[in-house]
Write an enzyme that holds these catalytic residues in place. Sequence first.
Site, PDB file in Angstrom:
ATOM      1  CG  ASN A   1      -2.843   3.709  -0.611  1.00  0.00           C
ATOM      2  OD1 ASN A   1      -4.452   4.373  -0.371  1.00  0.00           O
ATOM      3  ND2 ASN A   1      -2.296   2.876  -0.101  1.00  0.00           N
TER       4      ASN A   1
ATOM      5  CB  SER B   1      -0.929  -0.321   0.726  1.00  0.00           C
ATOM      6  OG  SER B   1      -1.535  -1.213   1.295  1.00  0.00           O
TER       7      SER B   1
ATOM      8  CG  HIS C   1      -1.899  -0.371  -3.893  1.00  0.00           C
ATOM      9  ND1 HIS C   1      -2.307   0.709  -4.054  1.00  0.00           N
ATOM     10  CD2 HIS C   1      -2.313  -0.934  -3.211  1.00  0.00           C
ATOM     11  CE1 HIS C   1      -2.855   1.251  -2.972  1.00  0.00           C
ATOM     12  NE2 HIS C   1      -3.263  -0.408  -1.920  1.00  0.00           N
TER      13      HIS C   1
ATOM     14  CD  GLU D   1      -3.184   3.255  -6.398  1.00  0.00           C
ATOM     15  OE1 GLU D   1      -3.436   4.444  -6.757  1.00  0.00           O
ATOM     16  OE2 GLU D   1      -1.800   2.545  -6.070  1.00  0.00           O
TER      17      GLU D   1
HETATM   18  N1  3HC Z   1     -15.533 -10.407  -1.981  1.00  0.00           N
HETATM   19  C1  3HC Z   1     -16.651 -10.783  -2.778  1.00  0.00           C
HETATM   20  N2  3HC Z   1     -18.087  -9.987  -2.951  1.00  0.00           N
HETATM   21  C2  3HC Z   1     -18.333  -9.607  -1.642  1.00  0.00           C
HETATM   22  C3  3HC Z   1     -16.955  -9.163  -0.676  1.00  0.00           C
HETATM   23  C4  3HC Z   1     -15.085  -9.512  -0.916  1.00  0.00           C
HETATM   24  N3  3HC Z   1     -15.039  -9.365  -0.638  1.00  0.00           N
HETATM   25  N4  3HC Z   1     -17.395  -7.959   0.361  1.00  0.00           N
HETATM   26  C5  3HC Z   1     -18.554  -7.704  -0.079  1.00  0.00           C
HETATM   27  N5  3HC Z   1     -19.627  -8.226  -1.072  1.00  0.00           N
HETATM   28  C6  3HC Z   1     -20.535  -8.795  -1.723  1.00  0.00           C
HETATM   29  C7  3HC Z   1     -21.163  -8.839  -0.810  1.00  0.00           C
HETATM   30  O1  3HC Z   1     -21.603 -10.010  -0.502  1.00  0.00           O
HETATM   31  C8  3HC Z   1     -22.821  -8.023  -2.369  1.00  0.00           C
HETATM   32  O2  3HC Z   1     -23.274  -9.410  -2.443  1.00  0.00           O
HETATM   33  P1  3HC Z   1     -24.903  -9.660  -2.393  1.00  0.00           P
HETATM   34  O3  3HC Z   1     -25.102  -8.641  -3.581  1.00  0.00           O
HETATM   35  O4  3HC Z   1     -25.280 -10.892  -3.177  1.00  0.00           O
HETATM   36  O5  3HC Z   1     -25.130  -9.711  -1.153  1.00  0.00           O
HETATM   37  C9  3HC Z   1     -21.983  -7.614  -2.895  1.00  0.00           C
HETATM   38  O6  3HC Z   1     -20.451  -7.663  -3.068  1.00  0.00           O
HETATM   39  C10 3HC Z   1     -22.312  -5.553  -2.763  1.00  0.00           C
HETATM   40  O7  3HC Z   1     -22.323  -5.204  -1.385  1.00  0.00           O
HETATM   41  P2  3HC Z   1     -22.555  -4.239  -0.434  1.00  0.00           P
HETATM   42  O8  3HC Z   1     -24.178  -4.635  -0.634  1.00  0.00           O
HETATM   43  O9  3HC Z   1     -22.280  -4.058   1.002  1.00  0.00           O
HETATM   44  O10 3HC Z   1     -22.165  -3.701  -1.253  1.00  0.00           O
HETATM   45  P3  3HC Z   1     -21.775  -1.530  -1.311  1.00  0.00           P
HETATM   46  O11 3HC Z   1     -23.279  -1.092  -2.976  1.00  0.00           O
HETATM   47  O12 3HC Z   1     -22.606  -1.298  -0.643  1.00  0.00           O
HETATM   48  O13 3HC Z   1     -20.940  -0.935  -2.032  1.00  0.00           O
HETATM   49  C11 3HC Z   1     -18.623  -0.754  -1.537  1.00  0.00           C
HETATM   50  C12 3HC Z   1     -19.242  -1.807  -1.410  1.00  0.00           C
HETATM   51  C13 3HC Z   1     -17.448  -1.329  -3.131  1.00  0.00           C
HETATM   52  C14 3HC Z   1     -17.400  -1.338  -0.367  1.00  0.00           C
HETATM   53  C15 3HC Z   1     -18.312   0.495  -1.003  1.00  0.00           C
HETATM   54  O14 3HC Z   1     -19.340   0.309   0.095  1.00  0.00           O
HETATM   55  C16 3HC Z   1     -17.025   1.042  -1.577  1.00  0.00           C
HETATM   56  O15 3HC Z   1     -16.675   1.748  -2.654  1.00  0.00           O
HETATM   57  N6  3HC Z   1     -16.733   1.748  -0.411  1.00  0.00           N
HETATM   58  C17 3HC Z   1     -15.478   2.823  -0.292  1.00  0.00           C
HETATM   59  C18 3HC Z   1     -14.221   1.557  -0.678  1.00  0.00           C
HETATM   60  C19 3HC Z   1     -13.033   2.039  -0.712  1.00  0.00           C
HETATM   61  O16 3HC Z   1     -13.436   3.537  -1.023  1.00  0.00           O
HETATM   62  N7  3HC Z   1     -11.556   1.257  -0.524  1.00  0.00           N
HETATM   63  C20 3HC Z   1     -11.040   1.357  -0.877  1.00  0.00           C
HETATM   64  C21 3HC Z   1     -10.097   1.926   0.008  1.00  0.00           C
HETATM   65  S1  3HC Z   1      -8.252   2.382   0.918  1.00  0.00           S
HETATM   66  C22 3HC Z   1      -7.221   1.015   0.381  1.00  0.00           C
HETATM   67  O17 3HC Z   1      -7.845  -0.033  -0.082  1.00  0.00           O
HETATM   68  C23 3HC Z   1      -6.097   1.158   0.050  1.00  0.00           C
HETATM   69  C24 3HC Z   1      -5.161   0.070   0.749  1.00  0.00           C
HETATM   70  O18 3HC Z   1      -3.726   0.007   0.164  1.00  0.00           O
HETATM   71  C25 3HC Z   1      -5.453   0.587   2.267  1.00  0.00           C
END
Ligand code: 3HC
Length: 272
Positions: A177, A106, A127, A139
């Site tokens: 990030n 990250s 990434h 990325e």
């Molecule tokens: N794997 C597979 N499927 C998954 C899952 C996973 N890990 N987690 C959830 N799902 C499934 C759920 O079971 C759901 O399935 P369903 O439709 O059958 O019920 C489906 O995906 C959709 O789940 P949600 O209803 O929770 O989905 P949302 O529409 O609420 O979206 C999200 C979820 C995409 C996570 C959205 O909230 C989002 O974009 N959040 C922001 C996340 C973000 O910013 N991430 C970046 C973080 S920073 C990072 O990662 C950098 C690193 O270096 C630290």
Amino acid sequence: MGAGIAQISITAGHETVGREVELPLAERARATIERYVGRSVEKGRMRAAERDDALARLTLTTELSALGDCDLVIEAIVEELVPKQELFAELDRITRRDAVVATNTSALSVTEIASATSCPERVVGMHFFNPAPLMPLVEIVRAELTADGPVETGYAFGERIGKTPIRCHDTPGFVVNRVLIPLLNDCVRVLDEARVTPEDLDTGLKNGAGWPMGPCTLVDLVGIDVHVHASEALYEKTREPRMAPPPRLVAMRNAGLLGRKSGRGFYRYDES
Ligand code: 3HC
């Protein structure tokens, strides 16, 4: 992250070897993958036969040597430079010379990780974002000595697994990030400055800025330890005060409040 990346890879049709340090950890990852892939069948997004084929493409092992024949290896171990360098030195010995070796780091330097190998030309950053199966971006990070071929291999693999790849150079925090970490740190500082609750801060950013989830929910999802570590790594490299982890987050990390994975962070999560 490793399980998420393996899930994407098998569902996109690639034979995948998942290596964990202990078999129970590997089996736990398999259970998570089975749960999510199974859900796609329940929801009618995948046929049962496709699920079975996808799951059959996953081989689990504790042996690093099992990666010896892979075309592409994506490392997603603990975010610490020395263990990553030790692993890359080992991968350098056991992988084919034409294999691409990628790190999912990250906030560490891909160049520093690659320096532990005899062939930094074939080391690239890939990434992924959390949760990897849902977030479209990957990325593709070119380190100081990465050759063109491995960058393009990483990019093409990203496209083949249905992601939206972007290319960038190996600078602290890469693209997302570099922006997101100080932004989340600002959000945590605002909690105390504006004396707002995590719930209200999340409501604010969701409804006032169109974020898909609020910052406290997001930090809980990423892992408070992971976020603090990434902040420290970026602060060390840039010396920008906004990169430094807010004391409140460091205290939470020290108390074992790591977010969703530990059952408690800004919010509480039940076992399921
Ligand atoms: N794997 C597979 N499927 C998954 C899952 C996973 N890990 N987690 C959830 N799902 C499934 C759920 O079971 C759901 O399935 P369903 O439709 O059958 O019920 C489906 O995906 C959709 O789940 P949600 O209803 O929770 O989905 P949302 O529409 O609420 O979206 C999200 C979820 C995409 C996570 C959205 O909230 C989002 O974009 N959040 C922001 C996340 C973000 O910013 N991430 C970046 C973080 S920073 C990072 O990662 C950098 C690193 O270096 C630290």
